[in-house]
Design a protein around this motif. Structure first.
Motif, PDB file in Angstrom:
ATOM      1  N   GLY A 132       6.355   5.485  12.094  1.00 32.13           N
ATOM      2  CA  GLY A 132       6.286   6.818  11.191  1.00 32.13           C
ATOM      3  C   GLY A 132       5.103   6.725  10.084  1.00 32.13           C
ATOM      4  O   GLY A 132       5.188   7.728   9.084  1.00 32.13           O
ATOM      5  N   SER A 133       4.734   5.623   9.818  1.00 27.97           N
ATOM      6  CA  SER A 133       3.536   5.526   8.629  1.00 27.97           C
ATOM      7  C   SER A 133       2.283   6.107   8.874  1.00 27.97           C
ATOM      8  O   SER A 133       1.379   6.068   8.203  1.00 27.97           O
ATOM      9  N   THR A 134       2.038   6.790   9.836  1.00 26.21           N
ATOM     10  CA  THR A 134       0.734   7.339  10.378  1.00 26.21           C
ATOM     11  C   THR A 134       0.777   8.710  10.998  1.00 26.21           C
ATOM     12  O   THR A 134       1.828   8.989  11.609  1.00 26.21           O
ATOM     13  N   ALA A 135      -0.019   9.598  10.482  1.00 25.44           N
ATOM     14  CA  ALA A 135       0.296  11.088  10.947  1.00 25.44           C
ATOM     15  C   ALA A 135      -1.178  11.815  10.680  1.00 25.44           C
ATOM     16  O   ALA A 135      -1.976  11.152  10.299  1.00 25.44           O
ATOM     17  N   PRO A 136      -1.346  12.884  11.427  1.00 23.36           N
ATOM     18  CA  PRO A 136      -2.712  13.491  11.186  1.00 23.36           C
ATOM     19  C   PRO A 136      -3.249  13.766   9.795  1.00 23.36           C
ATOM     20  O   PRO A 136      -2.164  13.803   8.767  1.00 23.36           O
ATOM     21  N   ASP A 180       0.268  12.566   3.171  1.00 24.98           N
ATOM     22  CA  ASP A 180      -0.913  12.501   2.255  1.00 24.98           C
ATOM     23  C   ASP A 180      -1.742  11.230   2.835  1.00 24.98           C
ATOM     24  O   ASP A 180      -3.074  11.018   2.627  1.00 24.98           O
ATOM     25  N   VAL A 181      -1.117  10.011   3.062  1.00 29.10           N
ATOM     26  CA  VAL A 181      -2.016   8.782   3.358  1.00 29.10           C
ATOM     27  C   VAL A 181      -1.145   8.389   4.568  1.00 29.10           C
ATOM     28  O   VAL A 181      -0.089   8.018   4.679  1.00 29.10           O
ATOM     29  N   SER A 182      -1.981   7.723   5.668  1.00 29.20           N
ATOM     30  CA  SER A 182      -1.486   7.106   6.865  1.00 29.20           C
ATOM     31  C   SER A 182      -1.773   5.487   6.665  1.00 29.20           C
ATOM     32  O   SER A 182      -3.026   5.166   6.106  1.00 29.20           O
ATOM     33  N   ILE A 183      -0.860   4.913   6.786  1.00 28.12           N
ATOM     34  CA  ILE A 183      -0.964   3.371   6.680  1.00 28.12           C
ATOM     35  C   ILE A 183      -0.780   2.496   8.163  1.00 28.12           C
ATOM     36  O   ILE A 183       0.286   2.763   8.538  1.00 28.12           O
ATOM     37  N   SER A 215       0.765  -1.392  -0.024  1.00 26.35           N
ATOM     38  CA  SER A 215       0.092   0.021  -0.041  1.00 26.35           C
ATOM     39  C   SER A 215       0.753   1.298   0.119  1.00 26.35           C
ATOM     40  O   SER A 215       0.525   2.300  -0.608  1.00 26.35           O
ATOM     41  N   ILE A 216       2.227   1.187   0.699  1.00 25.84           N
ATOM     42  CA  ILE A 216       2.894   2.261   0.640  1.00 25.84           C
ATOM     43  C   ILE A 216       3.625   2.477  -0.776  1.00 25.84           C
ATOM     44  O   ILE A 216       3.499   3.684  -1.348  1.00 25.84           O
ATOM     45  N   ARG A 217       3.894   1.426  -1.315  1.00 25.23           N
ATOM     46  CA  ARG A 217       4.219   1.508  -2.844  1.00 25.23           C
ATOM     47  C   ARG A 217       3.235   1.940  -3.810  1.00 25.23           C
ATOM     48  O   ARG A 217       3.559   2.939  -4.425  1.00 25.23           O
ATOM     49  N   ALA A 218       2.081   1.841  -3.434  1.00 22.60           N
ATOM     50  CA  ALA A 218       0.957   2.263  -4.273  1.00 22.60           C
ATOM     51  C   ALA A 218       0.700   3.697  -4.046  1.00 22.60           C
ATOM     52  O   ALA A 218       0.619   4.609  -5.088  1.00 22.60           O
ATOM     53  N   ALA A 219       0.893   4.307  -2.841  1.00 23.43           N
ATOM     54  CA  ALA A 219       0.870   5.807  -2.440  1.00 23.43           C
ATOM     55  C   ALA A 219       1.907   6.546  -3.192  1.00 23.43           C
ATOM     56  O   ALA A 219       1.698   7.617  -3.995  1.00 23.43           O
ATOM     57  N   ARG A 220       3.167   6.003  -3.236  1.00 31.37           N
ATOM     58  CA  ARG A 220       4.100   6.451  -3.966  1.00 31.37           C
ATOM     59  C   ARG A 220       4.078   6.659  -5.322  1.00 31.37           C
ATOM     60  O   ARG A 220       4.518   7.599  -5.970  1.00 31.37           O
TER      61      ARG A 220
END
Length: 337
Positions: free
Chosen positions: A327-331, A266-269, A252-257
């Protein structure tokens, strides 16, 4: 015959004369030594003498769905170490696409007179799969433990992570960061643990109406299928994702990038497992940790109790997961005007 004696003796750590005495049913050999020789015979793939075939050795089958997901080797390490401490030798059977089917592994393990079998994923976790081959184990009164949720009418004990608590933790974390558009990347529709996760999120999020409209995408637990699934969710406006495994989270991180987006800006995973090296990914992965060490030890305890004659319970033993924030989640990203 001489070569076989030498190989078995080396494997069991005894003399060739001792192996000969065991194979010929002679006295003067302790039960522990006798069990070691029989186990060595089984591990090396040699057929037992006819008069010894009805006896189970101290060999335990460990059936895994695959080894690409780091969580399964981690579980195997715990189970094999715990078995060794109890005097058992593990026989690892790893399934692969197009490889040996689970049914054949079961027949092989039965032929080798194993004392019991630990399953960590398999057909039992898929509601629509064929389950008839498990009946062979029931008919033989074989001690069996299944790790993680599966269909409930097989008659075997289960050791599972509480999937409902896991996704409630992940969902609550994303909501606390302001995310309202939250989606799920799950396994196949008949995958029981994925069904449990979906039911829990649907309840806490208040999803109603046709399930086809829910922000849920299905995968076959590969990174590429996760990339495609996550791409579809992002295109629907999802800003937070809960994934059914760490491998799916990485996809999913790869998809966002590939869509030109940043994780977590932009996206939290959020992943699931906390498998090896998740602290070393970019960004380090926020995930829900399965207590693999406790679960593996419990699986061996339940199995050995059965081997020693205790009645098997079909109750499911649930273990509490733990949210690990990295680190993969943020506001949630602010909307620009």
């Amino acid at each position: 015959m001489t070569k076989r004696l030498a190989e078995v003796a080396k494997k069991a750590g005894v003399s060739e004369a001792t192996v000969s005495r065991v194979l010929n049913g002679r006295s003067g050999v302790s039960e522990a030594t006798r069990a070691s020789v029989l186990t060595a015979l089984d591990v090396l793939g040699y057929e037992r003498p006819t008069k010894l075939r009805g006896e189970r050795g101290r060999l335990v089958g460990l059936v895994l769905p695959e080894l690409q997901n780091p969580i399964f080797p981690a579980l195997a390490e715990v189970v094999t170490a715990s078995l060794a401490q109890r005097g058992f030798t593990p026989a690892l059977c790893a399934r692969t696409v197009g490889g040996v089917p689970e049914r054949d592994y079961i027949e092989m393990l039965l032929d080798h007179q194993v004392s019991g079998v630990v399953f960590a994923g398999g057909s039992y976790a898929l509601a629509d799969a064929e389950h008839g081959h498990y009946k062979q184990l029931l008919d033989r009164r074989m001690p069996v433990v299944m790790v993680n949720g599966g269909v409930g009418d097989l008659g075997f004990p289960h050791i599972s992570t509480d999937d409902a608590v896991a996704v409630e933790q992940a969902y609550g974390h994303l909501r606390s960061l302001g995310h309202e558009q939250i989606g799920l990347v799950l396994g196949p529709e008949d995958h029981v643990p994925s069904r449990r996760k979906l039911a829990a999120v649907a309840e806490v999020a208040g999803w109603t109406g046709p399930t086809a409209d829910w922000p849920v995408e299905r995968t076959n637990f590969t990174m590429e299928s996760a990339r495609l699934a996550a791409t579809r969710l992002i295109e629907r406006g999802i800003t937070g994702m809960i994934c059914a495994s760490d491998v799916l989270a990485l996809g999913s991180i790869r998809a966002a990038r590939r869509l030109g987006l940043d994780v977590p800006r932009d996206v939290s995973i959020v992943g699931f497992d906390d498998s090896a090296l998740m602290t070393c990914t970019d960004p380090p992965l926020t995930t829900v940790r399965q207590p693999i060490e406790l679960m593996g030890q419990a699986a061996v305890d339940v199995l050995v109790n059965q081997i020693e004659g205790a009645a098997a319970t079909t109750d499911e033993l649930l273990f509490e997961p733990e949210l690990v924030v990295r680190g993969s989640t943020a506001p949630v990203p602010r909307k620009t005007t």
